[in-house]
Write a protein that holds these residues in place. Structure first.
Motif, PDB file in Angstrom:
ATOM      1  N   GLY A   1       8.750  51.463 -23.965  1.00 45.35           N
ATOM      2  CA  GLY A   1       8.199  50.495 -24.907  1.00 45.35           C
ATOM      3  C   GLY A   1       9.010  49.204 -24.929  1.00 45.35           C
ATOM      4  N   ALA A   2      10.334  49.358 -24.928  1.00 43.98           N
ATOM      5  CA  ALA A   2      11.187  48.170 -24.963  1.00 43.98           C
ATOM      6  C   ALA A   2      10.930  47.284 -23.747  1.00 43.98           C
ATOM      7  CB  ALA A   2      12.659  48.596 -24.999  1.00 43.98           C
TER       8      ALA A   2
ATOM      9  N   GLU B   1       3.636  44.173 -34.698  1.00 44.61           N
ATOM     10  CA  GLU B   1       3.135  45.551 -34.710  1.00 44.61           C
ATOM     11  C   GLU B   1       2.013  45.569 -35.754  1.00 44.61           C
ATOM     12  OE1 GLU B   1       6.661  48.539 -35.157  1.00 44.61           O
ATOM     13  OE2 GLU B   1       7.397  46.544 -35.591  1.00 44.61           O
TER      14      GLU B   1
ATOM     15  N   GLU C   1       8.627  52.190 -36.832  1.00 42.53           N
ATOM     16  CA  GLU C   1       9.945  52.556 -37.365  1.00 42.53           C
ATOM     17  C   GLU C   1      10.170  51.925 -38.737  1.00 42.53           C
ATOM     18  OE1 GLU C   1      11.624  54.853 -35.457  1.00 42.53           O
ATOM     19  OE2 GLU C   1       9.780  54.604 -34.316  1.00 42.53           O
TER      20      GLU C   1
ATOM     21  N   ASP D   1       2.261  44.553 -30.361  1.00 37.75           N
ATOM     22  CA  ASP D   1       3.070  45.700 -29.945  1.00 37.75           C
ATOM     23  C   ASP D   1       2.357  46.954 -30.461  1.00 37.75           C
ATOM     24  OD1 ASP D   1       4.824  47.769 -29.617  1.00 37.75           O
ATOM     25  OD2 ASP D   1       6.600  46.658 -30.279  1.00 37.75           O
TER      26      ASP D   1
ATOM     27  N   GLN E   1       3.526  52.163 -30.735  1.00 35.74           N
ATOM     28  CA  GLN E   1       3.410  53.355 -31.587  1.00 35.74           C
ATOM     29  C   GLN E   1       1.999  53.537 -32.142  1.00 35.74           C
ATOM     30  OE1 GLN E   1       5.998  55.537 -35.133  1.00 35.74           O
ATOM     31  NE2 GLN E   1       6.932  54.013 -33.853  1.00 35.74           N
TER      32      GLN E   1
ATOM     33  N   LYS F   1       4.529  55.049 -25.311  1.00 35.13           N
ATOM     34  CA  LYS F   1       4.394  56.304 -26.076  1.00 35.13           C
ATOM     35  C   LYS F   1       3.174  57.129 -25.661  1.00 35.13           C
ATOM     36  CE  LYS F   1       7.237  55.056 -30.075  1.00 35.13           C
ATOM     37  NZ  LYS F   1       8.376  55.946 -30.079  1.00 35.13           N
TER      38      LYS F   1
HETATM   39  N1  PMP Z   1       7.823  49.053 -30.060  1.00 36.36           N
HETATM   40  C1  PMP Z   1       7.466  49.921 -31.024  1.00 36.36           C
HETATM   41  C2  PMP Z   1       6.435  49.513 -32.021  1.00 36.36           C
HETATM   42  C3  PMP Z   1       8.042  51.198 -31.075  1.00 36.36           C
HETATM   43  O1  PMP Z   1       7.687  52.053 -32.055  1.00 36.36           O
HETATM   44  C4  PMP Z   1       9.011  51.558 -30.107  1.00 36.36           C
HETATM   45  C5  PMP Z   1       9.661  52.926 -30.123  1.00 36.36           C
HETATM   46  N2  PMP Z   1       9.831  53.526 -31.338  1.00 36.36           N
HETATM   47  C6  PMP Z   1       9.346  50.608 -29.133  1.00 36.36           C
HETATM   48  C7  PMP Z   1       8.733  49.384 -29.137  1.00 36.36           C
HETATM   49  C8  PMP Z   1      10.365  50.938 -28.075  1.00 36.36           C
HETATM   50  O2  PMP Z   1       9.875  51.922 -27.244  1.00 36.36           O
HETATM   51  P1  PMP Z   1      10.877  52.743 -26.290  1.00 36.36           P
HETATM   52  O3  PMP Z   1      11.675  53.635 -27.182  1.00 36.36           O
HETATM   53  O4  PMP Z   1       9.958  53.493 -25.377  1.00 36.36           O
HETATM   54  O5  PMP Z   1      11.690  51.746 -25.582  1.00 36.36           O
END
Ligand code: PMP
Length: 443
Positions: free
Chosen positions: A121-122, A224, A229, A257, A260, A286
């Motif tokens: 995700g990052a 988001e 989180e 984003d 999630q 995810k």
């Molecule tokens: N964006 C959102 C909205 C997330 O919830 C997350 C992970 N919790 C990430 C980015 C990052 O994803 P990753 O842990 O796969 O790098």
């Protein structure tokens, strides 16, 4: 009862493995639950001591399809018999192209789109920002209070919460501007009903773009649509529509984003679909690939094509086994009834959590969108002071009774549910009954 805890937690085998983990794994690599997995199936997980849990965590929001769904297992097995890796930059393969075609079809927007596949995700968020900066020639990126976008240098800078994500891990990346998020219960502009909050936050953002960043310096607004989180804070549809208008007015790109909130979690394919808002670029990960590491950035073709050859990619991006899983996941959502399962789960959770929110003074707010639901715990409803210790106690108490849950929230006081969308209704009821008991015990 399906949930069956037969040892103290963690049991003896988990305790043994934990000792080994303490020796060889840095303590920064956090763990919500102290048990070690042995096997899993659907919405159930069995640990190495034979304890069976109802799993409302979905491996941190990754398993909208549940553990080991047969269509995914079959697709992955078939791919394993062909090849596991060539590196798409070296020798291309059909799956990458088919998944790009699929994501162009299912992401919002009736225009030509292209996709780059990455690993997390990052990485998806980082690439979305790189593309937006390149395509606009502008440096600024607007993000929000309570946001989470990942743990890489740019991801953690875009993330709001210093502890544990940023403290001591800097320096931060430049040109990231944080604005209030319309989380009516705790908005930086004051607590408001969500519809009012949407207006205040959008007005504030538009004004700040003029007064502190500069109209022509903002490349992207990254949002988001339901903060994960940060505590399952749902951006009101009116806010997302205003973001779209503001972005259009100033030539800014809107990046969703959906890492999630995507792939049926909110009972629609993507959370922005509820608002009818079309982002220019969508970041996904995810539940895209049922636990295989795969993430995607899908955007307007002309933006995605702006970057020079070699400017995007990576050795593992778009692993063929993960892609096989992803194609099976999308098929389950579109043709296997999984989106409908998500609608049913969302309704069942909403109906089941509402009486708990009435009954337990510990619950300050019950909220969510579709099957992305959470309760925010407070020490008292007047002050809204975050009940952090109580949230930890609820999660521990639920595990001891056979239900795995996750926390969230800026104050670590939100208990969130990311159960597989196809969790059988009787298991959902059993899980909610355990949550009820754990809430009673934590008071
Ligand atoms: N964006 C959102 C909205 C997330 O919830 C997350 C992970 N919790 C990430 C980015 C990052 O994803 P990753 O842990 O796969 O790098």
């Amino acid at each position: 009862m399906t949930a069956k805890v037969i040892t103290d937690l963690p049991g003896p085998r988990s305790t043994e493995l934990a000792a080994l983990a303490d020796r060889y794994i840095p303590k920064a690599v956090f763990n919500v639950h102290q048990v070690f997995a042995q096997s899993a199936d659907g919405a159930l997980l069995t640990d190495v001591d034979g304890n069976q849990f109802i799993d409302f965590t979905g491996g941190l929001g990754v398993l909208n399809v549940g553990h080991l769904p047969p269509p995914v297992v079959e697709a992955v097995t078939a791919q394993l018999a062909r090849f596991t890796h060539t590196c798409f930059h070296v020798v291309r393969y059909d799956g990458y192209v088919r998944l790009a075609e699929t994501l162009a079809r299912i992401t919002p927007g009736d225009f030509d789109k292209k996709t780059v596949l990455v690993n997390s995700g990052a990485e998806a968020v980082e690439n979305a920002v790189k593309i937006a900066r390149y395509a606009t020639g502008r440096p600024g990126v607007v993000v929000f209070d309570h946001a989470f976008h990942g743990r890489t240098q740019l991801g953690m800078t875009m993330t709001a919460k210093p502890m544990p994500y940023k403290a001591g891990l800097g320096p931060s990346a430049p040109e990231i501007y944080r604005m209030p998020f319309p989380y009516g219960y705790r908005c930086a502009l004051g607590p408001h009903p969500d519809d009012e909050c949407a207006v205040h936050c959008a007005d504030y953002l538009e004004d700040a773009i003029h007064t502190t960043i500069g109209d022509e310096r903002v490349a992207a607004v990254v949002v988001e649509p339901v903060q994960g989180e940060g505590g399952f804070n749902v951006a009101p549809a009116a806010f997302l529509r205003r973001l779209r208008e503001i972005c259009d007015r100033y030539g800014i790109l809107l990046v969703a984003d959906e890492v999630q909130s995507g792939f049926g979690r909110t009972s629609r394919m993507f959370a922005v679909d509820h608002a009818g808002v079309v982002p220019d670029i969508t970041a996904m990960a995810k539940s895209l690939a049922a636990g295989f590491p795969l993430a995607a950035v899908t955007g307007r073709a002309e933006l995605m094509d702006a970057v020079h050859v070699g400017g995007l990619g990576g050795t593992y991006g778009g692993n063929p086994v993960a892609i096989a899983a992803a194609l099976a996941v999308v098929d389950m959502l579109e043709n296997g009834g999984l989106l409908d399962d998500g609608v049913r789960l969302g309704a069942q959770l909403e109906a089941g959590l509402a009486p708990l929110a009435e009954k337990h003074p510990l619950i300050g707010q019950h909220r969510g969108l579709g099957a992305m639901r959470a309760v925010e715990l407070v020490t008292d409803r007047e002050s809204r002071s975050g009940a952090t210790a109580e949230a930890a106690a609820v999660i521990k108490g639920a595990a001891e009774r056979g239900l795995l849950l996750l926390k969230a929230g800026t104050y670590d006081n939100v208990v969130r549910i990311l159960a597989p969308l196809n969790t059988p209704p009787d298991l959902v009821d059993e899980g909610l009954a355990i949550l009820d008991e754990a809430l009673t015990a934590a008071r």
